[in-house]
Design an enzyme around this catalytic site. Structure first.
Site, PDB file in Angstrom:
ATOM      1  CD  GLU A 188      33.732  48.164  43.944  1.00 55.01           C
ATOM      2  OE1 GLU A 188      32.563  48.537  43.742  1.00 55.01           O
ATOM      3  OE2 GLU A 188      34.589  48.862  44.513  1.00 55.01           O
ATOM      4  CG  HIS A 203      37.469  47.217  39.595  1.00 51.00           C
ATOM      5  ND1 HIS A 203      37.719  48.516  39.207  1.00 51.00           N
ATOM      6  CD2 HIS A 203      37.720  47.184  40.928  1.00 51.00           C
ATOM      7  CE1 HIS A 203      38.099  49.225  40.264  1.00 51.00           C
ATOM      8  NE2 HIS A 203      38.111  48.443  41.327  1.00 51.00           N
ATOM      9  CG  HIS A 256      38.674  52.994  42.727  1.00 53.42           C
ATOM     10  ND1 HIS A 256      37.707  52.833  43.704  1.00 53.42           N
ATOM     11  CD2 HIS A 256      39.135  51.744  42.491  1.00 53.42           C
ATOM     12  CE1 HIS A 256      37.618  51.558  44.028  1.00 53.42           C
ATOM     13  NE2 HIS A 256      38.474  50.875  43.304  1.00 53.42           N
ATOM     14  CG  HIS A 266      42.902  49.147  42.081  1.00 48.09           C
ATOM     15  ND1 HIS A 266      43.008  48.922  43.438  1.00 48.09           N
ATOM     16  CD2 HIS A 266      41.565  49.143  41.821  1.00 48.09           C
ATOM     17  CE1 HIS A 266      41.802  48.784  43.974  1.00 48.09           C
ATOM     18  NE2 HIS A 266      40.904  48.902  43.012  1.00 48.09           N
ATOM     19  CD  GLU A 274      47.458  48.965  20.129  1.00 45.62           C
ATOM     20  OE1 GLU A 274      48.220  48.355  19.383  1.00 45.62           O
ATOM     21  OE2 GLU A 274      47.153  48.591  21.266  1.00 45.62           O
TER      22      GLU A 274
HETATM   23  P1  13P Z   1      37.027  43.452  46.826  1.00 41.43           P
HETATM   24  O1  13P Z   1      38.192  42.805  47.534  1.00 41.43           O
HETATM   25  O2  13P Z   1      35.801  43.475  47.697  1.00 41.43           O
HETATM   26  O3  13P Z   1      36.787  42.852  45.479  1.00 41.43           O
HETATM   27  O4  13P Z   1      37.390  44.989  46.612  1.00 41.43           O
HETATM   28  C1  13P Z   1      38.541  45.356  45.916  1.00 41.43           C
HETATM   29  C2  13P Z   1      38.367  46.619  45.170  1.00 41.43           C
HETATM   30  O5  13P Z   1      39.104  46.881  44.245  1.00 41.43           O
HETATM   31  C3  13P Z   1      37.273  47.563  45.530  1.00 41.43           C
HETATM   32  O6  13P Z   1      37.074  48.530  44.556  1.00 41.43           O
HETATM   33 ZN    ZN Z   2      38.836  48.842  43.291  1.00 44.20          ZN
END
Ligand code: 13P
Ligand code: ZN
Length: 275
Positions: A116, A140, A211, A142, A170
């Site tokens: 990413e 980033h 995602h 999940h 909040e």
């Molecule tokens: P990477 O292991 O390449 O960072 O990818 C993980 C991920 O969350 C892709 O969206």
């Molecule tokens: Zn991801």
């Protein structure tokens, strides 16, 4: 100074550990980047390798030419970062063209920066410009409940923002500019990076449908705290929607306007529509 003795490296590793403990980083899920300050680069220069490999970024970030970033490696597990940082994270420098980066430290057993990287760097590009350089972290993850909501709520900035704001008092104070939403797209490339970075002009949080989410901030605490707040609100909303199809009572638009005055934040009227 050793890279791993630097405060920014400690903060980076601490965030990886915190996110992993939250359950937002199954396997190699998620990635993190930090735009290193010039004086921090200076202090660790003895450890930086002049001969590291050059790699294409997959997009062009001319305004970041010469900048150094600490990033997670592609396919590396957040849970392993505290155990073996040098094997799982890297320091890269952007070349003068803005199209390649050079590995200057880390990934000691091989590997490349996160897939990413285009999203991280294009988001940094925007945030560096719109915050006069004060934002340095892009994160980033999940986050489970946010992902769940992207199967249920319309994928609109106005709706996600309003629903998350209503979930916890909040929230409008922590993310007054709201959240952006990107429809499902193929991850890992320039296209999704472009859609994400467009929304980063306005928001500090961008949700990727089915995602996860991207958060930005001045430092690690701010970026992680933002993800934590957004995900907590999402969890409350998931629980609420699991109990009833319609809320019996909630915070009303006038309540948000009063909150804005009390906490001196600007809450855009586009989120305070009548339902
Ligand atoms: P990477 O292991 O390449 O960072 O990818 C993980 C991920 O969350 C892709 O969206
Ligand atoms: Zn991801």
């Amino acid at each position: 100074m050793k890279v791993l003795d630097a405060d920014f490296a400690k903060g980076f590793i601490h965030l990886c550990e915190s996110g992993f403990k939250r359950g937002w980083h199954e396997r190699n899920g998620g990635n993190l980047s930090y735009r290193i300050k010039p004086d921090e680069v200076e202090r660790i220069s003895e450890e930086l390798n002049e001969k590291g490999p050059f790699l294409p970024i997959g997009t062009k970030v001319q305004e970041l030419a010469g900048e150094y970033f600490m990033v997670t490696g592609s396919g590396k597990y957040f849970g392993n970062v505290p155990l073996e940082p040098e094997n799982n994270i890297a320091i890269i420098q952007i070349d003068q063209s803005g199209e390649n980066c050079q590995i200057k430290w880390g990934l000691c057993n091989g590997g490349v920066p996160t897939s990413e990287l285009p999203s991280h760097l294009m988001n940094h590009n925007v945030k560096k410009r719109v915050t006069d350089g004060s934002y340095r972290v892009i994160y980033h993850c999940h986050a489970t409940n946010i992902i769940a909501l992207t199967f249920v709520l319309p994928l609109k900035d106005e709706i996600f923002t309003r629903e998350l704001w209503e979930a916890a008092t909040e929230c409008p104070v922590v993310f007054p500019s709201g959240v952006g939403v990107v429809k499902w797209m193929i991850p890992g490339g320039r296209e999704i990076a472009l859609e994400t970075s467009k929304r980063m002009e306005e928001y500090d949080v961008v949700i990727w449908a089915h995602h996860g989410l991207f958060c930005s901030g001045e430092d690690f605490d701010q970026a992680f705290g933002l993800a934590d707040t957004v995900e907590k609100a999402a969890e409350i909303l998931v629980k609420t929607l699991s109990m009833v199809s319609q809320k019996r009572q909630t915070i009303q638009p006038e309540g948000f306007r009063q909150l804005a005055r009390a906490f001196q934040v600007d809450l855009p009227e586009k989120f305070l529509y009548e339902k």
